[in-house]
Design an enzyme around this catalytic site. Structure first.
Site, PDB file in Angstrom:
ATOM      1  N   HIS A  33      -8.400  -1.814  -5.785  1.00 39.47           N
ATOM      2  CA  HIS A  33      -9.237  -3.029  -6.271  1.00 39.47           C
ATOM      3  C   HIS A  33     -10.013  -3.380  -5.413  1.00 39.47           C
ATOM      4  CE1 HIS A  33      -7.178  -3.634 -10.780  1.00 39.47           C
ATOM      5  NE2 HIS A  33      -7.286  -2.478 -10.179  1.00 39.47           N
TER       6      HIS A  33
ATOM      7  N   TYR B   5      -8.035 -13.745 -13.498  1.00 41.22           N
ATOM      8  CA  TYR B   5      -7.064 -15.047 -13.305  1.00 41.22           C
ATOM      9  C   TYR B   5      -7.913 -16.075 -14.362  1.00 41.22           C
ATOM     10  CZ  TYR B   5      -4.560 -13.532  -9.128  1.00 41.22           C
ATOM     11  OH  TYR B   5      -3.808 -12.709  -8.289  1.00 41.22           O
TER      12      TYR B   5
ATOM     13  N   PRO C 237       3.308 -17.290  -7.481  1.00 37.52           N
ATOM     14  CA  PRO C 237       2.724 -15.859  -7.327  1.00 37.52           C
ATOM     15  C   PRO C 237       1.315 -15.853  -7.576  1.00 37.52           C
ATOM     16  CG  PRO C 237       4.244 -16.111  -9.259  1.00 37.52           C
ATOM     17  CD  PRO C 237       4.487 -17.325  -8.339  1.00 37.52           C
TER      18      PRO C 237
ATOM     19  N   LYS D   3       1.167 -13.691  -2.712  1.00 38.66           N
ATOM     20  CA  LYS D   3       1.361 -13.430  -1.369  1.00 38.66           C
ATOM     21  C   LYS D   3       2.758 -13.068  -1.068  1.00 38.66           C
ATOM     22  CE  LYS D   3      -2.425 -13.914  -0.453  1.00 38.66           C
ATOM     23  NZ  LYS D   3      -3.026 -12.649   0.170  1.00 38.66           N
TER      24      LYS D   3
ATOM     25  N   TYR E 236      -7.128 -14.066  -0.039  1.00 33.94           N
ATOM     26  CA  TYR E 236      -6.305 -12.944  -1.085  1.00 33.94           C
ATOM     27  C   TYR E 236      -6.273 -11.691  -0.594  1.00 33.94           C
ATOM     28  CZ  TYR E 236      -5.411 -11.097  -5.921  1.00 33.94           C
ATOM     29  OH  TYR E 236      -4.759 -10.753  -7.072  1.00 33.94           O
TER      30      TYR E 236
HETATM   31  P1  FAS Z   1      13.888  -9.972  -2.164  1.00 32.89           P
HETATM   32  O1  FAS Z   1      14.691 -11.147  -2.905  1.00 32.89           O
HETATM   33  O2  FAS Z   1      13.044  -9.141  -2.934  1.00 32.89           O
HETATM   34  O3  FAS Z   1      15.020  -9.036  -1.652  1.00 32.89           O
HETATM   35  C1  FAS Z   1      16.459  -9.753  -1.199  1.00 32.89           C
HETATM   36  C2  FAS Z   1      17.529  -8.687  -1.386  1.00 32.89           C
HETATM   37  O4  FAS Z   1      18.742  -9.111  -0.989  1.00 32.89           O
HETATM   38  C3  FAS Z   1      18.135  -8.526  -2.885  1.00 32.89           C
HETATM   39  O5  FAS Z   1      17.643  -7.140  -3.251  1.00 32.89           O
HETATM   40  C4  FAS Z   1      19.306  -9.278  -3.138  1.00 32.89           C
HETATM   41  O6  FAS Z   1      19.890  -8.498  -4.119  1.00 32.89           O
HETATM   42  C5  FAS Z   1      19.761  -9.040  -1.734  1.00 32.89           C
HETATM   43  N1  FAS Z   1      20.831  -9.969  -1.381  1.00 32.89           N
HETATM   44  C6  FAS Z   1      20.786 -11.449  -1.953  1.00 32.89           C
HETATM   45  N2  FAS Z   1      21.908 -11.918  -1.503  1.00 32.89           N
HETATM   46  C7  FAS Z   1      22.716 -11.007  -0.819  1.00 32.89           C
HETATM   47  C8  FAS Z   1      24.001 -10.804   0.043  1.00 32.89           C
HETATM   48  N3  FAS Z   1      24.565 -11.989  -0.148  1.00 32.89           N
HETATM   49  N4  FAS Z   1      24.153  -9.748   0.455  1.00 32.89           N
HETATM   50  C9  FAS Z   1      23.560  -8.622   0.431  1.00 32.89           C
HETATM   51  N5  FAS Z   1      22.238  -8.515  -0.323  1.00 32.89           N
HETATM   52  C10 FAS Z   1      21.964  -9.631  -0.805  1.00 32.89           C
HETATM   53  N6  FAS Z   1       5.534 -12.029  -5.696  1.00 32.89           N
HETATM   54  C11 FAS Z   1       4.381 -11.680  -5.816  1.00 32.89           C
HETATM   55  O7  FAS Z   1       3.456 -11.363  -4.817  1.00 32.89           O
HETATM   56  N7  FAS Z   1       3.771 -11.572  -7.176  1.00 32.89           N
HETATM   57  C12 FAS Z   1       4.873 -11.672  -8.144  1.00 32.89           C
HETATM   58  O8  FAS Z   1       4.242 -11.582  -9.230  1.00 32.89           O
HETATM   59  C13 FAS Z   1       6.071 -11.805  -7.971  1.00 32.89           C
HETATM   60  N8  FAS Z   1       6.843 -12.040  -8.810  1.00 32.89           N
HETATM   61  C14 FAS Z   1       8.247 -12.469  -8.798  1.00 32.89           C
HETATM   62  C15 FAS Z   1       9.171 -12.874  -9.848  1.00 32.89           C
HETATM   63  C16 FAS Z   1      10.415 -12.927  -9.615  1.00 32.89           C
HETATM   64  C17 FAS Z   1      11.455 -13.162 -10.609  1.00 32.89           C
HETATM   65  C18 FAS Z   1      10.856 -13.347  -8.226  1.00 32.89           C
HETATM   66  C19 FAS Z   1      12.176 -13.810  -7.785  1.00 32.89           C
HETATM   67  C20 FAS Z   1       9.961 -13.166  -6.988  1.00 32.89           C
HETATM   68  C21 FAS Z   1       8.500 -12.776  -7.361  1.00 32.89           C
HETATM   69  N9  FAS Z   1       7.532 -12.578  -6.333  1.00 32.89           N
HETATM   70  C22 FAS Z   1       6.719 -12.352  -6.483  1.00 32.89           C
HETATM   71  C23 FAS Z   1       7.909 -12.750  -4.841  1.00 32.89           C
HETATM   72  C24 FAS Z   1       8.554 -11.576  -4.555  1.00 32.89           C
HETATM   73  O9  FAS Z   1       7.914 -10.204  -4.806  1.00 32.89           O
HETATM   74  C25 FAS Z   1       9.156 -11.714  -2.986  1.00 32.89           C
HETATM   75  O10 FAS Z   1       8.328 -12.258  -2.427  1.00 32.89           O
HETATM   76  C26 FAS Z   1       9.713 -10.599  -2.405  1.00 32.89           C
HETATM   77  O11 FAS Z   1      10.587  -9.701  -3.385  1.00 32.89           O
HETATM   78  C27 FAS Z   1      10.356 -10.998  -1.154  1.00 32.89           C
HETATM   79  O12 FAS Z   1      10.994  -9.700  -0.614  1.00 32.89           O
HETATM   80  P2  FAS Z   1      12.340 -10.027   0.193  1.00 32.89           P
HETATM   81  O13 FAS Z   1      12.178 -10.916   1.320  1.00 32.89           O
HETATM   82  O14 FAS Z   1      12.649  -8.727   0.722  1.00 32.89           O
HETATM   83  O15 FAS Z   1      13.585 -10.682  -0.915  1.00 32.89           O
HETATM   84  C1  PHB Z   2       1.375  -8.807 -10.656  1.00 29.73           C
HETATM   85  O1  PHB Z   2       0.607  -7.833 -11.056  1.00 29.73           O
HETATM   86  O2  PHB Z   2       2.484  -8.850 -11.077  1.00 29.73           O
HETATM   87  C2  PHB Z   2       0.447  -9.883 -10.050  1.00 29.73           C
HETATM   88  C3  PHB Z   2      -0.636  -9.751  -9.541  1.00 29.73           C
HETATM   89  C4  PHB Z   2      -1.270 -10.934  -9.043  1.00 29.73           C
HETATM   90  C5  PHB Z   2      -0.676 -12.148  -8.858  1.00 29.73           C
HETATM   91  C6  PHB Z   2       0.655 -12.184  -9.149  1.00 29.73           C
HETATM   92  C7  PHB Z   2       1.400 -11.031  -9.936  1.00 29.73           C
HETATM   93  O3  PHB Z   2      -1.166 -13.199  -8.437  1.00 29.73           O
END
Ligand code: FAS
Ligand code: PHB
Length: 392
Positions: free
Chosen positions: A74, A202, A294, A298, A386
């Site tokens: 995009h 957005y 989100p 980022k 962005y």
């Molecule tokens: P993560 O949380 O992805 O990964 C951590 C891992 O460690 C998990 O697999 C977990 O199971 C594991 N873990 C935890 N405790 C442990 C332990 N004690 N022992 C072993 N393993 C353990 N970001 C966006 O940019 N856009 C979005 O739309 C967006 N939506 C999101 C929705 C939700 C519900 C959540 C929670 C986050 C969202 N995020 C979004 C943010 C997300 O993408 C995070 O920034 C990203 O997953 C970060 O990656 P990690 O730091 O690897 O952490």
């Molecule tokens: C998504 O596609 O999940 C998404 C895209 C842009 C955002 C957050 C989530 O800022």
């Protein structure tokens, strides 16, 4: 069974898996310990937007092929308000782009890459604890297949997300945490439908924020601002579509394309930073150290930037006997993190309905939106944050 690795990584999210992949490319062995099953990790619906820097790292390290094939490149996004849609020409303004490619697809690609070279990932581990992090011989204890195991290592990477065990293992006396919990969340849905627009939308509306994103030509990702206590299962598809249509309606008659909703969830929203991101031989990366709303897309991209930096620092340590990168890791990572925290906070406050906003503050919010879409300087500020600032 091995009892020592140079690096033990806790968590198989984007941070942990990419770190393991980058270390492998540098000839540094690691093992990833993950508390959930592989199926759970590969099916967790989360982020959708990859910054230019993330795209570059995945491409340059040989794990970008499916992203290039199945992701959507995009070159702009649209801000919608007051019945009008305004394009922010990301690539024209910055020379950089984004790819819309689901986080769980990146996860699958990284796991496949680790498997292809017999990389060590243990899923379904429990009772993970870290020990002697202030010594040069830290260790990690855990249970897997009913057996208690302990691994010694040179470094522990805490990539275990916001609810992990690594951040709390750092003494409270050295930790300083910053947090803002928002009074709203996002109601997210996955829909079987064609895209309603060529680029992400957005929308700022008096009823609240909405975001129209995509996953593929047949699956769309949409969100709308809601009370964080909402329970997804209490919302009918009809009510969801009604809310999304009201918030994205535009004067030119454009309308969202509907389809069967096959996934619903409510995401709470916070800004959070834990400093420092290192203590002794324990280094934090990704959500274990910081969280953003989100709105600015980022979250995952910051995790990528952290481990890109940590991998380079570990490479200097193991192969050039140079510890400068490790000593400076937290300070350098936090500079980029605070910039992402501010951008995410700024986008969130500009685009969401703020129930505590006075009529004057509502005018300020509208004026800021009008300025961002009409001033090249203001559009460039949004665009460069962005698409992601260059990794340095
Ligand atoms: P993560 O949380 O992805 O990964 C951590 C891992 O460690 C998990 O697999 C977990 O199971 C594991 N873990 C935890 N405790 C442990 C332990 N004690 N022992 C072993 N393993 C353990 N970001 C966006 O940019 N856009 C979005 O739309 C967006 N939506 C999101 C929705 C939700 C519900 C959540 C929670 C986050 C969202 N995020 C979004 C943010 C997300 O993408 C995070 O920034 C990203 O997953 C970060 O990656 P990690 O730091 O690897 O952490
Ligand atoms: C998504 O596609 O999940 C998404 C895209 C842009 C955002 C957050 C989530 O800022």
């Amino acid at each position: 069974m091995r009892t020592h690795y140079p690096v033990v990584i806790v968590g198989a999210g984007p941070a942990g898996l990419l770190l393991s992949h980058l270390l492998h490319l540098q000839g540094i062995e690691s093992i990833v310990l993950e508390s959930r099953t592989r199926a759970a990790v590969e099916s967790t619906i989360r982020a959708g937007v990859l910054e230019q820097g993330t795209m570059d790292i995945l491409n340059e390290t040989g794990v970008g092929e499916r992203m290039r094939r199945e992701g959507a490149l995009h070159h702009g996004i649209e801000l919608a308000f007051g019945g009008q849609r305004h394009r922010i020409a990301l690539t024209e303004l910055t020379g950089r782009a984004i790819t819309v490619y689901a986080q769980h697809e990146v996860i699958k690609d990284l796991i496949a890459a680790r498997e292809a070279v017999q990389g060590d990932i243990l899923f379904d581990v429990s009772d993970v604890s870290v020990h002697d992090i202030d010594s040069t011989k830290p260790s990690v204890q855990f249970t897997v297949d009913g057996q208690v195991r302990r691994l010694t290592c040179d470094f522990i990477a805490g990539c275990d997300g916001f609810h992990g065990v690594c951040r709390p293992a750092m003494p409270a006396s050295v930790r300083k945490e910053y947090q803002r919990v928002y009074p709203f969340g996002w109601f997210g849905v996955l829909v079987e439908a064609p895209p309603s627009s060529d680029e992400l939308i957005y929308a700022a509306h008096e009823r609240g924020f909405a975001l129209i994103s995509t996953r593929s030509p047949t699956v769309q990702r949409m969100y709308f601002q809601c009370d964080p206590s909402e329970r997804a299962e209490t919302w009918s598809d009809e009510r969801i579509w009604q809310e999304l249509h009201m918030r994205t309606e535009s004067d030119d008659g454009w309308r969202l394309k509907e389809g069967p909703i096959f996934q619903k969830s409510v995401i709470a929203m916070r800004s959070f930073v834990a400093t420092p991101m290192q203590y002794g031989r324990l280094f934090l990366a990704g959500d274990s150290a910081h969280i953003v709303p989100p709105t600015g897309a980022k979250g995952m991209n910051q995790a990528v930037a952290d481990v890109w930096r940590l991998a380079r620092a570990l490479d200097d340590f193991f192969h050039r006997d140079n510890e400068a990168g490790l000593h400076g890791y937290s300070e350098a990572a936090l500079k980029r993190i605070w910039r992402a925290e501010h951008f995410s906070y700024w986008m969130t406050r500009m685009m969401h309905r703020l129930d505590d906003a006075t009529p004057f503050e509502q005018q300020m919010q509208r004026s800021e939106l009008e300025y961002v879409v009409s001033s090249r300087a203001a559009s460039l500020m949004l665009a460069e944050n962005y698409v992601g600032l260059p990794l340095a």
